[in-house]
Design an enzyme around this catalytic site. Structure first.
Site, PDB file in Angstrom:
ATOM      1  N   GLU A 192       0.843  -1.208   0.000  1.00  0.00           N
ATOM      2  CA  GLU A 192       0.000   0.000   0.000  1.00  0.00           C
ATOM      3  C   GLU A 192       0.875   1.254   0.000  1.00  0.00           C
ATOM      4  O   GLU A 192       0.745   2.127   0.865  1.00  0.00           O
ATOM      5  CB  GLU A 192      -0.977  -0.018   1.180  1.00  0.00           C
ATOM      6  CG  GLU A 192      -1.983  -1.150   1.069  1.00  0.00           C
ATOM      7  CD  GLU A 192      -3.206  -1.040   1.981  1.00  0.00           C
ATOM      8  OE1 GLU A 192      -3.232  -0.181   2.878  1.00  0.00           O
ATOM      9  OE2 GLU A 192      -4.156  -1.831   1.766  1.00  0.00           O
ATOM     10  N   GLU A 316      -4.920  -8.717  -0.269  1.00  0.00           N
ATOM     11  CA  GLU A 316      -5.708  -8.446   0.948  1.00  0.00           C
ATOM     12  C   GLU A 316      -7.170  -8.356   0.536  1.00  0.00           C
ATOM     13  O   GLU A 316      -7.533  -7.529  -0.310  1.00  0.00           O
ATOM     14  CB  GLU A 316      -5.274  -7.141   1.627  1.00  0.00           C
ATOM     15  CG  GLU A 316      -3.927  -7.252   2.310  1.00  0.00           C
ATOM     16  CD  GLU A 316      -3.525  -6.011   3.107  1.00  0.00           C
ATOM     17  OE1 GLU A 316      -4.429  -5.314   3.619  1.00  0.00           O
ATOM     18  OE2 GLU A 316      -2.317  -5.755   3.192  1.00  0.00           O
TER      19      GLU A 316
HETATM   20  O1  AHR Z   1      -5.159  -5.887   6.904  1.00  0.00           O
HETATM   21  C1  AHR Z   1      -5.122  -4.736   7.666  1.00  0.00           C
HETATM   22  C2  AHR Z   1      -4.468  -3.574   6.933  1.00  0.00           C
HETATM   23  O2  AHR Z   1      -5.261  -3.227   5.838  1.00  0.00           O
HETATM   24  C3  AHR Z   1      -3.119  -3.830   6.326  1.00  0.00           C
HETATM   25  O3  AHR Z   1      -2.079  -3.661   7.233  1.00  0.00           O
HETATM   26  C4  AHR Z   1      -3.034  -2.800   5.249  1.00  0.00           C
HETATM   27  O4  AHR Z   1      -2.228  -3.221   4.170  1.00  0.00           O
HETATM   28  C5  AHR Z   1      -4.489  -2.592   4.847  1.00  0.00           C
HETATM   29  O5  AHR Z   1      -4.815  -1.260   4.794  1.00  0.00           O
END
Ligand code: AHR
Length: 512
Positions: A192, A316
């Protein structure tokens, strides 16, 4: 009172006996394979995911290797986890790998500023993660630090892991107890980086990727699969910029993150266990946006990589609710209901159906965090409804994708509509066909008539996950309220397969 009884009498048959129908055509004309890596998991240094999750106090009365909980390992091995992403997440771009090697007592401490401001003692580091990966029989996927690290730091981490040279850093690994190179292949270049990973623009990150990737070297027998940090959900410009500026042969994949937020608002996301039908409906609308988001990122990638050499890596995903009341809000601990199971089934169907481009995905986040597979409380553990979906769907790992055309009835709430049923299908190496079906409708059984073109079969059996209420959960007191059961609602009718999918359920069928 009379009026009330009359209303009930009128309503009951509609709810109890309601049926609707649809159809599916499955054809055996695709060459695509559903990569097992779509079924990957994510474990960040966040809340009780690693510490008090996988990695526990040495006095906790459970079986352990080192401080790794072996009951969790056994449960996860059963569902065949193909890869595990670590150490973050946002944590990855604050993590300095040298803090997590060598004698545990001498490792420096830091504050985990992203997640609850707790002390990170670095007792779980590189060697412990790779020991866990080995126990799980899974491929490690490491996310390197771009946001607050250096090119040299990342480059040396890879050398430490994968080289067998006489360099000082390799001798250090040997001295720390691992003579052989680890041969880690999946390598994330940041996380990110548009946000917690450095607030970069897409153009800036594309240049950074090329700089870091140039020094992320391959060592004998350990070719890296480099994954560019990707877009925040529907930020198509990010993907376009990466694909335009980074040569295809420099990256194995481009990532993308998308979370299902029940209310659609990051401020008040909604409870994990208490929600109305309208909120459930809204959650599923948000979940199904994954299809549109993946399709649009894929279309951009097709322009620059028509041969589909670069994978879309959804590293994710999952439902993100308000944390359980009474828990540390920075720990992201949430319960997991039948709704989560329907989200998992639906999302995995979407990934299976996009397997020509989606080569890898990781659910966030394995143990005690967000949409977890397993929740723990001291020595107790429970398997969540989501765990059971991954159990059911493991049959699709590395199987041949079967094309599916679905004609679903609608599920309608307050005048808004969603397709009630979603599905995916595959054929495994032994020739068995597996069809996974999700019925999102809270009230109606949906009967699906399926035509299988050029596919011979004679018997069908299945498993189902469902429960009386969409809000039902497994608890430490009642750990088996939701579990897989045999499904007998499918039969052969001439050359058709007819399946009655109960309301709010996920079914996987096996045709022989
Ligand atoms: O999964 C929780 C968080 O969500 C992670 O650390 C980040 O990459 C995303 O914003």
């Amino acid at each position: 009172m009379k009026k009330y009884v009359l209303l009930l009498l009128l309503a009951a048959p509609v709810v109890a006996c309601a049926q609707s129908s649809g159809s599916i055509t499955i054809t055996n004309d695709s060459k695509a394979i559903i990569s097992k890596h779509i079924y990957g998991q994510f474990a960040e240094h966040l809340g009780r995911g690693i510490y008090d999750g996988f990695w526990v106090d040495k006095n906790l009365p459970v079986k352990k290797q080192n401080r790794i909980r072996l009951d969790l390992v056994a449960a996860l091995k059963k569902i065949k986890i193909p890869n595990l992403r670590w150490p973050g997440g946002c944590f990855a771009d604050e993590y300095h790998w040298r803090d997590g090697i060598g004698p545990s007592a001498q490792r420096p401490r830091m504050v985990n500023s992203n997640w609850g401001g707790v002390t990170e003692d670095n007792s779980f580091g590189t060697h412990e993660f790779l020991e866990l990966a080995k126990l799980l029989d899974t491929e490690p996927y490491i996310a390197g630090n771009v946001g607050s690290g250096t090119v040299d730091e990342m480059s040396k981490w890879i050398e430490y892991l994968n080289s067998n040279s006489t360099s000082t850093v390799v001798q250090q690994r040997k001295a720390n107890g691992h003579p052989e190179p680890y041969k880690v292949a999946f390598w994330g270049v940041g996380n990110e980086n548009w946000g917690c990973g450095g607030n970069m623009t897409a153009e800036y990150y594309a240049n950074e990727f090329k700089r870091y990737a140039s020094f992320a070297k391959d060592y004998p027998g350990a070719k890296l699969k480099k994954i560019a940090s990707g877009a925040n959900s529907d930020d198509y410009n990010w993907t376009e910029t990466i694909m335009k500026n980074v040569p295809n042969n420099m990256m194995w994949g481009v990532s993308m993150h998308y979370y299902t937020i029940p209310t659609g608002s990051w401020g008040k996301k909604g409870s994990a266990t208490s929600f109305s039908e309208a909120e459930y409906f809204n959650t599923m609308v948000n979940c199904m946006r994954m299809d549109e988001i993946v399709s649009k990122h894929s279309a951009i990638m097709d322009k620059y990589d028509p041969q589909k050499k670069v994978g879309l890596v959804v590293d994710e995903w999952g439902i993100w609710t308000d944390p359980e009341p009474g828990t540390n809000p920075g720990f992201l601990y949430q319960q997991n209901s039948l709704r989560d199971a329907l989200i998992a089934g639906t999302t995995l169907n979407i990934f299976n159906n996009h397997c020509d481009r989606v080569k890898m995905a990781e659910l966030a986040q394995t143990i005690n965090v967000l949409q977890a597979l397993i929740l723990t409380q001291k020595e107790k553990m429970i398997l969540t409804p989501t765990y059971h979906i991954f159990d059911m769907y493991q049959v699709h790992q590395d199987a041949k994708y079967l094309n599916i055309k679905l004609n679903s009835p609608d599920y309608e709430v307050d005048g808004k509509k969603l397709p009630a049923v979603n599905a995916s299908a595959s054929q495994d190496a032994t020739g068995k066909i597996h069809i996974s079906l999700v019925n999102l409708d809270l009230h109606n059984t949906v009967t699906i008539s399926t035509a299988l073109k050029n596919i011979n079969w004679s018997t069908v059996k299945g498993t189902i996950l469902t429960s009386a209420n969409i809000t039902d959960v497994n608890t430490f007191e009642q750990p088996k309220k939701l579990q897989l059961q045999n499904f007998t609602g499918a039969k052969k009718d001439g050359d058709k397969l007819v399946v009655a999918i109960p309301s709010k359920s996920v079914v996987t069928l096996e045709l022989n």
